[in-house]
Each structure stands twice: as C-alpha cells, then as structure tokens.
Design an enzyme around this catalytic site. Structure first.
Site, PDB file in Angstrom:
ATOM      1  N   GLY A  46      44.147  32.133  34.690  1.00  0.00           N
ATOM      2  CA  GLY A  46      44.277  33.543  34.324  1.00  0.00           C
ATOM      3  C   GLY A  46      43.972  34.412  35.535  1.00  0.00           C
ATOM      4  N   GLN A  51      41.860  41.885  40.185  1.00  0.00           N
ATOM      5  CA  GLN A  51      41.368  40.828  41.081  1.00  0.00           C
ATOM      6  C   GLN A  51      42.158  40.747  42.388  1.00  0.00           C
ATOM      7  OE1 GLN A  51      41.247  37.833  37.628  1.00  0.00           O
ATOM      8  NE2 GLN A  51      39.608  37.122  38.954  1.00  0.00           N
ATOM      9  N   CYS A  94      35.442  31.855  37.458  1.00  0.00           N
ATOM     10  CA  CYS A  94      36.242  33.049  37.720  1.00  0.00           C
ATOM     11  C   CYS A  94      36.685  33.010  39.178  1.00  0.00           C
ATOM     12  CB  CYS A  94      35.380  34.288  37.460  1.00  0.00           C
ATOM     13  SG  CYS A  94      36.230  35.839  37.772  1.00  0.00           S
ATOM     14  N   LEU A  95      37.953  33.297  39.419  1.00  0.00           N
ATOM     15  CA  LEU A  95      38.462  33.259  40.804  1.00  0.00           C
ATOM     16  C   LEU A  95      37.762  34.304  41.682  1.00  0.00           C
ATOM     17  CD1 LEU A  95      42.279  32.752  40.107  1.00  0.00           C
ATOM     18  CD2 LEU A  95      40.709  31.074  41.101  1.00  0.00           C
ATOM     19  N   HIS A 136      38.315  36.908  28.583  1.00  0.00           N
ATOM     20  CA  HIS A 136      37.765  36.939  29.947  1.00  0.00           C
ATOM     21  C   HIS A 136      38.573  37.918  30.812  1.00  0.00           C
ATOM     22  CE1 HIS A 136      36.220  34.709  33.703  1.00  0.00           C
ATOM     23  NE2 HIS A 136      37.159  35.512  34.171  1.00  0.00           N
ATOM     24  N   GLU A 137      39.901  37.824  30.731  1.00  0.00           N
ATOM     25  CA  GLU A 137      40.753  38.676  31.577  1.00  0.00           C
ATOM     26  C   GLU A 137      40.708  40.138  31.139  1.00  0.00           C
ATOM     27  OE1 GLU A 137      41.720  37.559  34.322  1.00  0.00           O
ATOM     28  OE2 GLU A 137      41.348  35.469  33.824  1.00  0.00           O
ATOM     29  N   HIS A 140      37.904  41.805  32.622  1.00  0.00           N
ATOM     30  CA  HIS A 140      38.180  42.246  34.005  1.00  0.00           C
ATOM     31  C   HIS A 140      38.775  43.653  34.021  1.00  0.00           C
ATOM     32  CE1 HIS A 140      37.229  39.000  36.734  1.00  0.00           C
ATOM     33  NE2 HIS A 140      37.886  38.114  36.028  1.00  0.00           N
TER      34      HIS A 140
END
Ligand code: NI
Length: 174
Positions: A46, A51, A94-95, A136-137, A140
């Site tokens: 994702g 990000q 998480c990236l 989660h996204e 963000h």
C-alpha cells in the site's frame, strides 16, 4: 511512469492532512501510475500520495499474494462509512518508517466509499488484510502514523534510529 522517492519520518509532511481531489484528471491518473510503480518497486502492499510528498487524498493498494496475478486498486477521496465491532491484529510496517513493525488492532471489516481512477463513485466492503491496509493508508491521508499510539519515549527512539541510519555517512580511512 516513474519511481518516486518515499519520504520517511521525521519528515513533517507525513503529519499533514491531504486535500480531497475535485476532479480526476491526467495529473491524478499519472500520480496513481507512479504510486503503483513506486509501491511495487519497494515491495510494499500500500502507498499513499503523501508518502511521496504529494498532499492529495489518493492511495493505492495491492494485497494479492506476490505469486498470484497483480490486483491493483486505487482509491481517491476514500471515506470509511462503517466498521465492524470485531477487530483483528496485524504486525504492521510502513514504507515511511523503515525496519519497524508494530502490532495494531483495527476493525476487522470496513466499508469504504471512494472514487476510482475513471472518476466513478464506488463502494467496497473490505475484510482481513485489505481492510487493515486500507485503514493504514487512510490514516496516512489524515497525517497519522502507526507510531503515533506508542509512548513518546518509544516513538522518539524509533525516529532517532531511523534518522541516524539516514544521516550516518560511511566511515573511511585513506
Ligand atoms: Ni504506511
């Protein structure tokens, strides 16, 4: 298409709230393609536009098993309409927070309303991994990260470690 740089903590952009898209145009379509390319390149499942430093309410997901065919889904202006009382727990990474995994409990099922890449309004009922990733996204897009629920001490330690890894140059003796 191009692979974008993914920003990491403590970049303040990650704490900002992304703005809704008024119309899905060429810029948004290109951004979605870039997000997918960047996500696949980083082996993520994702990625939200914030990000890569773009404060638009756009995110992409692909929770299919890597051996299966790709199942990319993009969400524009996603809004969670309903969640289940039943919860599930995943160890989430998480990236934007490298090498960090935190157990997070979230509603197991969520129903989301969103606009697709063709500008069409859609609804989707998500369960399991898809539900968790989507939540989660969407966090963000609202400037929330998986480390936000930790104590300040733990959070600071994680950020310090990541910042140190980022800035430490190789030591050489010549
Ligand atoms: Ni993330």
């Amino acid at each position: 298409m191009s692979i974008k740089d993914i920003i990491t903590v403590p970049d303040e952009t990650l704490k900002k709230i992304s703005s809704p898209i008024e119309k899905v145009g060429q810029n948004e379509k290109k951004l979605i393609k870039d997000l997918f390319e960047t996500m696949y390149h980083s082996n993520g499942i994702g990625l939200a536009a914030v990000q890569v430093g773009i404060l638009k309410r756009i995110l992409v997901l692909d929770v299919s098993n890597k051996k299966d065919q790709k199942k990319p889904i993009s969400f524009i202006n996603p809004i969670i309409k309903r969640v289940s009382n039943e919860t599930s727990i995943y160890e989430e990474g998480c990236l934007s927070i490298p090498d960090t995994f935190i157990e997070i409990e979230r509603p197991k099922i969520c129903e989301v309303e969103y606009i697709d890449i063709d500008g069409k309004k859609r609804n989707l009922k998500c369960d399991g991994l898809l539900s968790t990733c989507l939540q989660h996204e969407i966090n963000h897009l609202d400037g929330k990260l998986i480390i936000d629920n930790l104590s300040k001490l733990k959070r600071d330690l994680i950020i310090k470690k990541i910042s140190k890894n980022k800035k430490d140059p190789d030591r050489i003796i010549v």
